[in-house]
Design a protein around this motif. Structure first.
Motif: not given
Ligand SMILES: Cc1cc2nc3c(=O)[nH]c(=O)nc-3n(C[C@H](O)[C@H](O)[C@H](O)COP(=O)(O)OP(=O)(O)OC[C@H]3O[C@@H](n4cnc5c(N)ncnc54)[C@H](O)[C@@H]3O)c2cc1C
Length: 484
Positions: A11, A15, A34-35, A43-44, A47, A50, A172, A225, A334-335, A338-340
């Motif tokens: 991923g 994160v 990465e897929r 998700i990243s 959002n 912030i 994966v 948004y 990881i909601e 999660g960015l912060t």
């Molecule tokens: C509406 C909203 C508002 C938010 N606002 C904030 C904010 O203001 N501040 C803050 O700190 N956080 C905020 N967040 C939370 C933050 O955006 C997320 O916690 C963070 O982006 C999660 O990142 P991630 O890397 O875990 O997930 P993702 O960004 O989803 O990354 C996961 C990756 O894994 C890849 N993947 C999936 N399956 C496979 C596979 N089988 N094989 C290979 N790759 C795969 C996907 O393609 C993706 O690129 C918000 C979230 C939302 C939804």
């Protein structure tokens, strides 16, 4: 023969990329799978962006702890990755006595000397467009905004500079065990690793199940948004938070680092892959934004979009070592924030890997990333210098965001490189401005096709099946014909 790595990360969201950057400080062979065709496609990418300050952490939770840890990483991120969040400060707005009690709790959690509760008059002096129905605000000068794309890319670029490999279009599908090694299966290739980190965002629960691990049933909630044109810059200068409800931080209004204004998100049950917007959802966002800023200029909207939250029943992050494969770590739920929290999550994953036997030996030397100049943000002196060095800096490709040919070339050659039109947009904001590409998408495709030496059918918007153009409909026979 299978390619072998010390650590494979699944991923390329914020994160996964933060983990890659953190681990790139140590003597390890690391691969990120990465897929999609790029980082920051999940998700990243959608959002609020912030960087929540300490006042907004949730005490007694894993996410609260990792949020707190992460804040101490930002000075290192600024130094090593040349990435600088815009510190705007935030006002949390109270409309009644209950809300006011909540503001006092924020002050207790944040413990910042310079954070304070302001009267309506003091608040309106800071933010004149704020509703005059407020009873008080909590002012926290530390809250910041950051481009989620640029933060993810900074982590990815920093990791790549320090030896991490990125394989895209590599979904994966499952795992096997061979002795102490984990075999990671993708449709194109199998890989071998001593340790695997599942940071697959909305798919991480599915991947955990494939490895035989059980996690609680999780639900997905959409957040919609409105993004306003830069014409609205200055409408608010700080993040305006409402008092949160039991489900989320609520609908807020915020400046973006690039000078736009963002309103959202709502909290609506949805499917994991449904990023559509609905009139009902947008009306909810409209009402929430207007409660804070009654004269919110929705007629300046240039984009509406939605992001999806993966939420577990406890509303906390679940980060654990697999019961089936020692050496496999899952990150679920990881909601926000999660960015912060991403650098704090990365550090914690490093600790879990050490507990599982990975030895982390620091490299003698780390390569620091230098951010590529953003022409739009340069003063005239700097612009002249850049153009004198390379005339491509003088060729504007996107008028709204003043993106130059030099930046397009950089985005296509950096590591990891842009390979789609959305990849370009995330890196350098081409097509992200007022016209949303209606002007530059006329000539940008041919520039990209020439630079990548690809044909018209190979130009993609986002994923593998998103061909921007399907072929030529007409042939130009004589461009210089004189009219009769
Ligand atoms: C509406 C909203 C508002 C938010 N606002 C904030 C904010 O203001 N501040 C803050 O700190 N956080 C905020 N967040 C939370 C933050 O955006 C997320 O916690 C963070 O982006 C999660 O990142 P991630 O890397 O875990 O997930 P993702 O960004 O989803 O990354 C996961 C990756 O894994 C890849 N993947 C999936 N399956 C496979 C596979 N089988 N094989 C290979 N790759 C795969 C996907 O393609 C993706 O690129 C918000 C979230 C939302 C939804």
């Amino acid at each position: 023969m299978k390619k072998a790595y010390d650590v494979i990360i699944i991923g390329g969201g914020v994160v996964g990329c933060a983990i890659a950057w953190f681990l790139s400080h140590f003597d390890l062979k690391i691969l990120l799978l990465e897929r999609e065709l790029d980082v920051c496609c999940g998700i990243s990418k959608a959002n609020t962006g912030i960087i929540h300050s300490r006042s907004y952490l949730t005490p007694g939770t894993v996410k609260g702890e990792l949020h707190q840890r992460a804040l101490s990483w930002f000075p290192k991120i600024e130094k090593e990755l040349d990435f600088h969040p815009s510190v705007t400060g935030a006002l949390t707005v109270a409309f009644n006595q209950d809300d006011l009690n909540y503001l006092k709790s924020l002050k207790n959690i944040g413990k910042y000397d310079d954070a304070e509760i302001l009267s309506p008059q003091e608040s309106l002096l800071l933010e004149p467009n704020l509703s005059d129905r407020i009873v008080a605000t909590y002012y926290d000068p530390r809250a910041a905004v950051a481009s989620p794309f640029r933060l993810t890319l900074a982590f990815a670029e920093g990791a790549a500079l320090n030896g991490v490999e990125f394989h895209f279009d590599s979904s994966v599908e499952g795992f096997d065990h061979q002795g102490k090694k984990i075999i990671v299966h993708t449709p194109n290739e199998n890989y071998e690793a001593s340790y695997v980190v599942n940071a697959a965002g909305l798919s991480s629960a599915k991947i955990a199940k494939k490895s035989g691990d059980q996690i609680p049933v999780f639900s997905t909630f959409k957040g919609e948004y409105f993004l306003l044109d830069k014409e609205s810059q200055g409408l608010v200068k700080k993040i305006l938070y409402p008092v949160p409800n039991s489900l989320s931080k609520g609908i807020l209004v915020s400046p973006t680092p690039e000078g736009n204004i963002l309103a959202g998100p709502n909290f609506e049950s949805s499917c994991a892959d449904d990023t559509s917007t609905t009139s009902q959802g947008l009306n909810e966002v409209r009402a929430g934004a207007q409660k804070l800023v009654p004269r919110f200029p929705f007629n300046q909207t240039i984009q509406i979009f939605a992001g999806i939250r993966p939420t577990l029943p406890e509303r906390d992050f679940l980060i654990f070592v697999s019961k089936k494969h020692p050496g496999l770590i899952h990150l679920c739920g990881i909601e926000s924030p999660g960015l912060t929290a991403s650098p704090g999550i990365a550090e914690y994953v490093g600790e879990l890997l050490i507990q599982q036997g990975l030895s982390l030996k620091e490299k003698d030397q780390i390569i620091f990333r230098k951010a590529f100049p953003v022409f739009h943000d340069c003063d005239w002196k700097k612009r002249e210098e850049l153009i004198a060095q390379d005339p491509d800096w003088g060729q504007i490709v996107c008028r709204c965001e003043e993106v130059t040919l030099a930046e397009v070339k950089y985005a296509l050659r950096m590591n990891p490189p842009a390979r789609t039109m959305d990849g370009l947009k995330r890196r350098i904001r081409v097509t992200a401005g007022r016209c949303q590409g209606s002007f530059c998408q006329m000539h940008l495709p041919s520039i990209v096709m020439n630079l990548l030496n690809i044909g018209i059918q190979d130009l993609l918007k986002s994923d593998k099946n998103s061909n921007l153009l399907v072929g030529k409909t007409k042939k130009v026979v004589n461009t210089h014909a004189t009219p009769h």
